[in-house]
Design a protein around this motif. Structure first.
Motif, PDB file in Angstrom:
ATOM      1  N   TYR A  18       0.847  -1.194   0.000  1.00  0.00           N
ATOM      2  CA  TYR A  18       0.000   0.000   0.000  1.00  0.00           C
ATOM      3  C   TYR A  18       0.885   1.248   0.000  1.00  0.00           C
ATOM      4  O   TYR A  18       0.947   1.987   0.982  1.00  0.00           O
ATOM      5  CB  TYR A  18      -0.922  -0.047   1.217  1.00  0.00           C
ATOM      6  CG  TYR A  18      -2.059   0.949   1.182  1.00  0.00           C
ATOM      7  CD1 TYR A  18      -2.936   0.985   0.107  1.00  0.00           C
ATOM      8  CD2 TYR A  18      -2.254   1.841   2.228  1.00  0.00           C
ATOM      9  CE1 TYR A  18      -3.976   1.892   0.067  1.00  0.00           C
ATOM     10  CE2 TYR A  18      -3.300   2.758   2.202  1.00  0.00           C
ATOM     11  CZ  TYR A  18      -4.151   2.779   1.110  1.00  0.00           C
ATOM     12  OH  TYR A  18      -5.190   3.687   1.083  1.00  0.00           O
ATOM     13  N   GLY A  19       1.595   1.451  -1.104  1.00  0.00           N
ATOM     14  CA  GLY A  19       2.466   2.614  -1.247  1.00  0.00           C
ATOM     15  C   GLY A  19       3.915   2.218  -1.455  1.00  0.00           C
ATOM     16  O   GLY A  19       4.224   1.044  -1.644  1.00  0.00           O
TER      17      GLY A  19
ATOM     18  N   LYS B 257       0.662  -3.418   5.999  1.00  0.00           N
ATOM     19  CA  LYS B 257       0.222  -2.952   4.678  1.00  0.00           C
ATOM     20  C   LYS B 257       1.389  -2.724   3.720  1.00  0.00           C
ATOM     21  O   LYS B 257       1.194  -2.655   2.503  1.00  0.00           O
ATOM     22  CB  LYS B 257      -0.595  -1.656   4.821  1.00  0.00           C
ATOM     23  CG  LYS B 257      -1.947  -1.895   5.488  1.00  0.00           C
ATOM     24  CD  LYS B 257      -2.843  -0.702   5.327  1.00  0.00           C
ATOM     25  CE  LYS B 257      -4.239  -1.008   5.863  1.00  0.00           C
ATOM     26  NZ  LYS B 257      -5.053   0.223   5.988  1.00  0.00           N
ATOM     27  N   VAL B 258       2.583  -2.545   4.272  1.00  0.00           N
ATOM     28  CA  VAL B 258       3.802  -2.437   3.449  1.00  0.00           C
ATOM     29  C   VAL B 258       4.799  -3.425   4.033  1.00  0.00           C
ATOM     30  O   VAL B 258       5.668  -3.055   4.823  1.00  0.00           O
ATOM     31  CB  VAL B 258       4.363  -1.000   3.441  1.00  0.00           C
ATOM     32  CG1 VAL B 258       5.627  -0.940   2.572  1.00  0.00           C
ATOM     33  CG2 VAL B 258       3.339  -0.007   2.927  1.00  0.00           C
TER      34      VAL B 258
ATOM     35  N   PHE C 251       9.456   2.863   9.763  1.00  0.00           N
ATOM     36  CA  PHE C 251       8.023   2.561   9.763  1.00  0.00           C
ATOM     37  C   PHE C 251       7.250   3.405  10.755  1.00  0.00           C
ATOM     38  O   PHE C 251       6.060   3.161  10.988  1.00  0.00           O
ATOM     39  CB  PHE C 251       7.786   1.066   9.991  1.00  0.00           C
ATOM     40  CG  PHE C 251       7.833   0.323   8.688  1.00  0.00           C
ATOM     41  CD1 PHE C 251       9.046   0.018   8.100  1.00  0.00           C
ATOM     42  CD2 PHE C 251       6.668  -0.005   8.008  1.00  0.00           C
ATOM     43  CE1 PHE C 251       9.113  -0.619   6.874  1.00  0.00           C
ATOM     44  CE2 PHE C 251       6.710  -0.640   6.777  1.00  0.00           C
ATOM     45  CZ  PHE C 251       7.941  -0.957   6.213  1.00  0.00           C
ATOM     46  N   SER C 252       7.903   4.398  11.323  1.00  0.00           N
ATOM     47  CA  SER C 252       7.168   5.345  12.158  1.00  0.00           C
ATOM     48  C   SER C 252       6.086   5.985  11.293  1.00  0.00           C
ATOM     49  O   SER C 252       6.388   6.589  10.254  1.00  0.00           O
ATOM     50  CB  SER C 252       8.162   6.390  12.679  1.00  0.00           C
ATOM     51  OG  SER C 252       7.452   7.523  13.097  1.00  0.00           O
TER      52      SER C 252
ATOM     53  N   TYR D 108      -5.130  -2.290  -3.929  1.00  0.00           N
ATOM     54  CA  TYR D 108      -4.777  -2.857  -2.636  1.00  0.00           C
ATOM     55  C   TYR D 108      -6.030  -3.391  -1.932  1.00  0.00           C
ATOM     56  O   TYR D 108      -6.035  -4.509  -1.414  1.00  0.00           O
ATOM     57  CB  TYR D 108      -4.055  -1.837  -1.755  1.00  0.00           C
ATOM     58  CG  TYR D 108      -3.510  -2.505  -0.516  1.00  0.00           C
ATOM     59  CD1 TYR D 108      -2.325  -3.245  -0.573  1.00  0.00           C
ATOM     60  CD2 TYR D 108      -4.196  -2.462   0.689  1.00  0.00           C
ATOM     61  CE1 TYR D 108      -1.841  -3.904   0.527  1.00  0.00           C
ATOM     62  CE2 TYR D 108      -3.715  -3.122   1.801  1.00  0.00           C
ATOM     63  CZ  TYR D 108      -2.541  -3.844   1.724  1.00  0.00           C
ATOM     64  OH  TYR D 108      -2.072  -4.517   2.812  1.00  0.00           O
ATOM     65  N   CYS D 109      -7.097  -2.625  -1.995  1.00  0.00           N
ATOM     66  CA  CYS D 109      -8.283  -2.971  -1.209  1.00  0.00           C
ATOM     67  C   CYS D 109      -9.140  -4.071  -1.840  1.00  0.00           C
ATOM     68  O   CYS D 109      -9.860  -4.758  -1.142  1.00  0.00           O
ATOM     69  CB  CYS D 109      -9.121  -1.727  -0.935  1.00  0.00           C
ATOM     70  SG  CYS D 109      -8.225  -0.502   0.063  1.00  0.00           S
ATOM     71  N   ARG D 110      -9.030  -4.254  -3.175  1.00  0.00           N
ATOM     72  CA  ARG D 110      -9.835  -5.342  -3.721  1.00  0.00           C
ATOM     73  C   ARG D 110      -9.234  -6.695  -3.336  1.00  0.00           C
ATOM     74  O   ARG D 110      -9.888  -7.715  -3.418  1.00  0.00           O
ATOM     75  CB  ARG D 110     -10.032  -5.209  -5.245  1.00  0.00           C
ATOM     76  CG  ARG D 110      -8.865  -5.580  -6.098  1.00  0.00           C
ATOM     77  CD  ARG D 110      -9.201  -5.523  -7.591  1.00  0.00           C
ATOM     78  NE  ARG D 110      -8.102  -6.045  -8.369  1.00  0.00           N
ATOM     79  CZ  ARG D 110      -8.099  -6.224  -9.692  1.00  0.00           C
ATOM     80  NH1 ARG D 110      -9.164  -5.903 -10.402  1.00  0.00           N
ATOM     81  NH2 ARG D 110      -7.050  -6.710 -10.303  1.00  0.00           N
TER      82      ARG D 110
END
Lengths: 239, 239, 239, 239
Positions: free
Chosen positions: C120-121, C161-162, C154-155, C219-221
């Motif tokens: 996700y990015g 998601k990544v 990752f802050s 990402y969401c599908r």
């Protein structure tokens, strides 16, 4: 003749094995010792199912002596046999890097000894065919004229010392004394074409060739009069 | 119908074999001769374990006739079957070089005869979908609208002469008269996409296409009225 | 515990099979469900001869419970298990394109839906470790501090998601709910890292990411609340 | 001596297996423990048909003790054995990326820890040989002088810490304590040569090396006095 057919079949099979051709792309031909008869892959044959029956025999004018319709590129092969008496076999492929150089319309410069071990200088690229030379979709002059521009590109060059050419916008042809050697030359051509691409993208301003002394040394230690590469028995044929 | 399922299964299996897809990526569909029924890979199926039972049958509206949930990309396939009556099979993959051109949002120019042997001109790239066309995460308009922008990109083009497209930011779709041919076209697309990348990075200022005469010659000697590539019996289907 | 060892062994073996690692490079670990015990490849083990006996068990402080000396990278894995409670397995490799991005010190931008289907990015790149964090050749702070700079990177990001990061001048780490999924993520990372390299060299001025709407959609599908990719039974786990 | 021949045969066979050499390209030699006898591949031998009988034994002056004509590159190997007493085996190949750097005449910078894990700093490139050093096509000084410029390039460097070199316009040589290790080093060299190419084409202005602290850390955790990579029994030999 059976031996020629066997060699041409085997050399055609090497193309997909060495990753030089996919699908039906590419063709290898060989000429008989008396230079009256040419064996070539039939047109549109898939490598997976190819047998000796997929080899067509023709005379030097392209008249079919036995087998199916020959590769559409046959007239180009024939032009090379007529113009270059030392050539016993011809290979045409669309291998990625060599074809890319042909599409770029640029000769492949001799950037190192890997190149010099097989080719005495740059791999030339032909000029573009004119619209007249390309002709109409239905006539059959194009393939013959492809041979013509190759022969033109070798004006002043010895085809036995530079056994490869790039046809502009199309792809490479290689040749040699026999079909297996011509395929090995195609393999080397693809290898040096990749390295030359990498060199040019790493540094566009890099010099365009190695020193004449180094070119002479590497080419001649394999193919010159006093060649000392390989075992004595096989002489300078260790290509 | 069993024959269609067999062909679609076999064509899906070709994707990882030809290195066109990893994991569950990619899908092939085929449509019945009466154009009432579509066979497509079920969603999220791994190639390693795929059998004919992983093929879903639907009608042209996407209603499942048999099998599991179809590939999420099915609505795109259906849009192509509805818009392009000559298309018998559709392939979607994320092959490296073709997908990279899609991500770049650029058409793949015709830089050589390898391209012209299969595609009559550049491979177009669609416009970007609008946020409305993409829709929300849960609705199902996106895949159908992907088909819409493909059809838009072929306004004024003949999809049977250029059997491939790049969907911007996404990847390629290819098609053909049957599943195996559509996969071969995907293989050729990836090959020419790589060569075009190499050409553009070797020389950004290179011309963007071959001459119209050469394009005509190569495309038409295989697919034109007077095609002479391949064996007479199989006509111009030697693709 | 035997099941964990089996999964970790199998996942380590996937690395050379998927061409993600040569020689002894790369290591996969997994953590027990109660998060008290970690299984990891022993240090310097060759994949060709690896068996379940080459898996070391340690606690969360790195104390060996059974087996040989653990991978030198273990303290980095442990730092991730401590900081990211959703992570069940960690992979470290030196795969060519992902490592090259790490060497460049650049995040991998999300340039297409292949990327958005899994991440996700962008894939972030850590800052450089200071000379103090690297420490002396003999002390053992370096590997732990490598974990520290990953956690820093990752802050404000959700590691589920990544599920990947690039460690500057070093290489990628990926993670997931289980060892096999973490290796698949490493495979996808290498794939998108190559495509992003190709995009950037084709066109340095290209935009650095796809639209937010397209990122959300893809990402969401697959992973969102209303995911519709894959078969119903396996839900959104069709990764 | 039989064991040396066995090791040298096996190491030569690794070259095509690891895709480091095609055709007859490349050669591996090893020196006996008392440094009186060198085993090397005979000249022009194809890997496919190679057996232990294709290994030539010579003394340190190149006089043949048994077997056919040795590799033409033998004088270069001998120069390295004479100059570098720690070297037990030498490899010469034309692997694509390392050869491309040699053709570029550029050292391979240390851009990451993959490099630092095996080489303590950049891989140097020799100067060009002069026309006199190259000599005439028939004399045999060239190969010896290739050794001379390699030794020159290591003036002030420790060949056991940087076990590889690029010979300008030619290709790489690697070495190590035994033939198998020297081939593994050649494999690593090709890997880092590719990554360095990718880095330089992604971003020509990128810095040319990692921090000294990181170089020290990675090299010394494997090969330093307090090395802690690998299993205790095998010490720091986990290369």
């Amino acid at each position: 003749m059976n031996e020629l057919i066997r060699q041409v079949t085997e050399a055609n099979r090497m193309l997909p094995q060495e990753r030089l051709a996919i699908l039906t792309w590419g063709n290898v031909s060989g000429i008989s010792e008396d230079r009256t008869c040419v064996a070539v892959k039939s047109s549109g044959v898939d490598y997976a199912s190819m047998t000796e029956r997929d080899i067509t025999l023709t005379d030097l004018d392209g008249t079919v002596l036995s087998g199916g319709a020959p590769s559409t590129d046959l007239p180009t092969h024939l032009a090379l046999y007529r113009a270059f008496p030392s050539v016993g076999a011809v290979v045409h492929i669309h291998s990625t890097y060599a074809t890319m150089w042909a599409q770029a319309g640029k000769a492949i410069p001799c950037l190192g000894t890997t190149h010099a071990d097989y080719f005495y200088g740059e791999i030339p690229c032909t000029r573009e065919l004119t619209a007249e030379e390309i002709g109409t979709p239905a006539d059959r002059h194009y393939e013959k004229n492809t041979g013509k521009v190759i022969v033109e590109a070798f004006s002043g060059r010895d085809p036995s010392k530079v056994p490869a050419v790039l046809v502009k916008s199309h792809g490479p042809f290689t040749w040699g004394p026999d079909p297996a050697t011509a395929v090995k030359t195609a393999l080397v051509l693809e290898y040096i074409a990749k390295m030359a691409y990498l060199n040019k993208t790493l540094d566009q301003s890099a010099p365009n060739g190695i020193s004449p002394a180094l070119l002479d040394k590497h080419y001649c230690r394999k193919f010159g009069e006093n060649a000392y590469y390989g075992q004595k028995k096989s002489g300078n044929t260790a290509r």
